[in-house]
Design a protein around this motif. Structure first.
Motif, PDB file in Angstrom:
ATOM      1  N   THR A 248     -12.833   2.054  -0.508  1.00 32.39           N
ATOM      2  CA  THR A 248     -11.870   1.082  -1.040  1.00 32.39           C
ATOM      3  C   THR A 248     -12.043   0.999  -2.542  1.00 32.39           C
ATOM      4  O   THR A 248     -13.154   1.186  -3.054  1.00 32.39           O
ATOM      5  CB  THR A 248     -12.065  -0.303  -0.403  1.00 32.39           C
ATOM      6  N   ARG A 249     -10.967   0.727  -3.245  1.00 32.39           N
ATOM      7  CA  ARG A 249     -11.062   0.566  -4.700  1.00 32.39           C
ATOM      8  C   ARG A 249     -11.361  -0.876  -5.093  1.00 32.39           C
ATOM      9  O   ARG A 249     -11.523  -1.173  -6.271  1.00 32.39           O
ATOM     10  CB  ARG A 249      -9.765   1.054  -5.360  1.00 32.39           C
ATOM     11  N   ALA A 250     -11.423  -1.764  -4.124  1.00 32.46           N
ATOM     12  CA  ALA A 250     -11.758  -3.160  -4.410  1.00 32.46           C
ATOM     13  C   ALA A 250     -13.239  -3.269  -4.757  1.00 32.46           C
ATOM     14  O   ALA A 250     -14.073  -2.540  -4.221  1.00 32.46           O
ATOM     15  CB  ALA A 250     -11.440  -4.034  -3.207  1.00 32.46           C
ATOM     16  N   ALA A 251     -13.556  -4.192  -5.636  1.00 32.02           N
ATOM     17  CA  ALA A 251     -14.950  -4.441  -5.982  1.00 32.02           C
ATOM     18  C   ALA A 251     -15.690  -5.042  -4.794  1.00 32.02           C
ATOM     19  O   ALA A 251     -15.080  -5.681  -3.929  1.00 32.02           O
ATOM     20  CB  ALA A 251     -15.039  -5.386  -7.180  1.00 32.02           C
ATOM     21  N   GLU A 252     -17.006  -4.849  -4.768  1.00 36.57           N
ATOM     22  CA  GLU A 252     -17.803  -5.365  -3.669  1.00 36.57           C
ATOM     23  C   GLU A 252     -17.739  -6.886  -3.569  1.00 36.57           C
ATOM     24  O   GLU A 252     -17.936  -7.463  -2.504  1.00 36.57           O
ATOM     25  CB  GLU A 252     -19.260  -4.917  -3.840  1.00 36.57           C
ATOM     26  N   ASP A 253     -17.471  -7.541  -4.699  1.00 40.42           N
ATOM     27  CA  ASP A 253     -17.391  -9.006  -4.712  1.00 40.42           C
ATOM     28  C   ASP A 253     -15.978  -9.500  -5.014  1.00 40.42           C
ATOM     29  O   ASP A 253     -15.792 -10.577  -5.566  1.00 40.42           O
ATOM     30  CB  ASP A 253     -18.380  -9.573  -5.733  1.00 40.42           C
ATOM     31  N   GLU A 254     -14.977  -8.709  -4.645  1.00 41.15           N
ATOM     32  CA  GLU A 254     -13.574  -9.076  -4.862  1.00 41.15           C
ATOM     33  C   GLU A 254     -13.251 -10.398  -4.169  1.00 41.15           C
ATOM     34  O   GLU A 254     -13.489 -10.568  -2.974  1.00 41.15           O
ATOM     35  CB  GLU A 254     -12.664  -7.967  -4.323  1.00 41.15           C
ATOM     36  N   GLU A 263      -8.696   3.248   1.664  1.00 37.74           N
ATOM     37  CA  GLU A 263      -7.881   4.315   1.062  1.00 37.74           C
ATOM     38  C   GLU A 263      -8.141   5.619   1.821  1.00 37.74           C
ATOM     39  O   GLU A 263      -9.226   6.197   1.714  1.00 37.74           O
ATOM     40  CB  GLU A 263      -8.241   4.489  -0.409  1.00 37.74           C
ATOM     41  N   PRO A 264      -7.165   6.113   2.591  1.00 33.16           N
ATOM     42  CA  PRO A 264      -7.399   7.316   3.403  1.00 33.16           C
ATOM     43  C   PRO A 264      -7.831   8.528   2.583  1.00 33.16           C
ATOM     44  O   PRO A 264      -8.667   9.320   3.043  1.00 33.16           O
ATOM     45  CB  PRO A 264      -6.037   7.558   4.074  1.00 33.16           C
ATOM     46  N   GLU A 265      -7.294   8.688   1.372  1.00 33.54           N
ATOM     47  CA  GLU A 265      -7.679   9.872   0.588  1.00 33.54           C
ATOM     48  C   GLU A 265      -9.131   9.780   0.122  1.00 33.54           C
ATOM     49  O   GLU A 265      -9.831  10.792   0.018  1.00 33.54           O
ATOM     50  CB  GLU A 265      -6.735  10.067  -0.608  1.00 33.54           C
ATOM     51  N   LEU A 266      -9.603   8.559  -0.139  1.00 34.71           N
ATOM     52  CA  LEU A 266     -11.008   8.396  -0.501  1.00 34.71           C
ATOM     53  C   LEU A 266     -11.898   8.673   0.707  1.00 34.71           C
ATOM     54  O   LEU A 266     -12.931   9.329   0.584  1.00 34.71           O
ATOM     55  CB  LEU A 266     -11.268   6.990  -1.049  1.00 34.71           C
TER      56      LEU A 266
END
Length: 352
Positions: A248-254, A263-266
């Motif tokens: 995920t591109r979200a921060a760990e503490d989002e 994100e499937p590509e990640l």
């Protein structure tokens, strides 16, 4: 913050052939646990100094024995500087334990993974596991016993809820209920290990983007760092952590959990990098459990963050009130996404 005289005295205990110009706090990402500093010498040579957290690790001598053995066997740019007596670490007058690495000058750390970075980082951890597959005995020490024993973590969680020592259980009612609703995940990997379905291996146990250093010029992965939790475990632990930290591109503490999207590509980049790098190391049973492993490790980390919140933030460093609760919520949102996309993720693993 350590006093300059203390830091200079500590550095003097290591076998470096130059006077020290400065010892300054390290400004880059260095994890939540240890205190880190950069040591500079007159000609610009630098070293990376760390004071180990003796409250987190019960046996620092055993930990450093592991680190010394692993760095020697793996090779590469991460090298311990011995003390003047030839030891892997130094103990100061207060009983704190310190270690010194050579500073890797061309290295940078990433805080957000592109697909290419995710594949390279996953490849670095896969290669790390493969390199340690032939480490001679004896068995490495368990630096944190039961580290990925998820059922045991769940028991600790229930104890933390019952004690409510920081008076925070009421505000975390929803998260407590979510954890209890997913409790069946806790036994998945432990049962596979107990049955002999998957073998014990030497693994990092904290596999994430921040624990890989990249070449600043080429972008290639240079080495895996933060080896304090390298010990016997399951290869699946590291894959699960890779997905947890990079899919995920979200921060760990989002704080806004609507931004926590898988994100499937990640995920595909992580799976490809890891599977290619481990080569023939993984058994068919391990490959079949890759997606469930990601679910288990994300669940376990949610539990760990929630325990720390309920107990008054004793383990993870925090930057704001409720920081560990925010981290827990992010993990729970990612877990929901992993469960919802399970079939598609398994197809990706089969494809790579």
């Amino acid at each position: 913050m350590e006093r300059a005289t203390v830091l200079n005295d500590v550095v003097a205990r290591f076998a470096i052939d130059a006077p020290v110009v400065a010892v300054e706090p390290f400004s880059g990402p260095a994890g939540h646990i240890n205190a880190s500093y950069v040591v500079t010498t007159p000609r610009g040579g630098r070293f990376f100094l760390q004071r180990l957290n003796r409250h987190v690790f019960p046996d620092l001598d055993a930990l450093m024995e592991n680190v010394a053995r692993v760095t020697r066997h793996v090779g590469g740019p991460l090298r311990l500087v011995p003390t003047r007596e030839g030891l892997a670490c130094a103990r100061d007058d207060q009983g704190d334990v310190w270690r010194l690495y050579g500073f890797i000058e061309r290295a940078v750390a990433r805080t957000m993974a592109s697909a290419a970075d995710a594949e390279r980082a996953a490849g670095a951890f896969g290669a790390f596991q493969r390199a340690l597959a032939d480490l001679p005995g004896p068995r490495l020490h368990e630096t944190i016993p039961h580290f990925h024993d998820t059922p045991r973590r769940l028991e600790s969680f229930e104890c933390a809820v019952q004690r409510d020592s920081a008076g925070r259980a009421a505000e975390a009612r929803e998260e407590i209920a979510q954890v209890r609703g997913r409790r069946e995940l806790a036994a998945v990997l432990v049962k596979a290990a107990a049955s002999g379905t998957v073998p014990e291996r030497i693994v990092h146990n904290d596999a994430k983007l921040a624990n890989v250093l990249f070449d600043a010029a080429s972008g290639e992965a240079l080495c895996v760092v933060d080896l304090d939790t390298v010990m016997p475990g399951l290869a699946l632990f590291d894959f699960g952590d890779l997905v947890r930290s990079m899919a995920t591109r979200a921060a760990e503490d989002e704080r806004d959990t609507s931004r926590v999207r898988l994100e499937p590509e990640l995920f595909e980049s992580i799976a490809r990098g890891y599977v290619v790098a481990t080569r023939e190391l993984l058994t068919p049973a391990e490959r079949e459990l890759l997606v469930p492993a990601a679910q288990v490790i994300v669940f376990e980390q949610a539990v760990r963050f929630l325990i720390d919140h309920l107990e008054g933030d004793r383990y993870y460093r925090i930057a704001r009130p409720g920081h560990n609760l925010d981290r827990c919520r992010t993990q729970l949102a990612l877990l929901d996404a992993l469960l919802a996309g399970e079939r598609a993720l398994e197809q990706i693993v089969t494809r790579v």
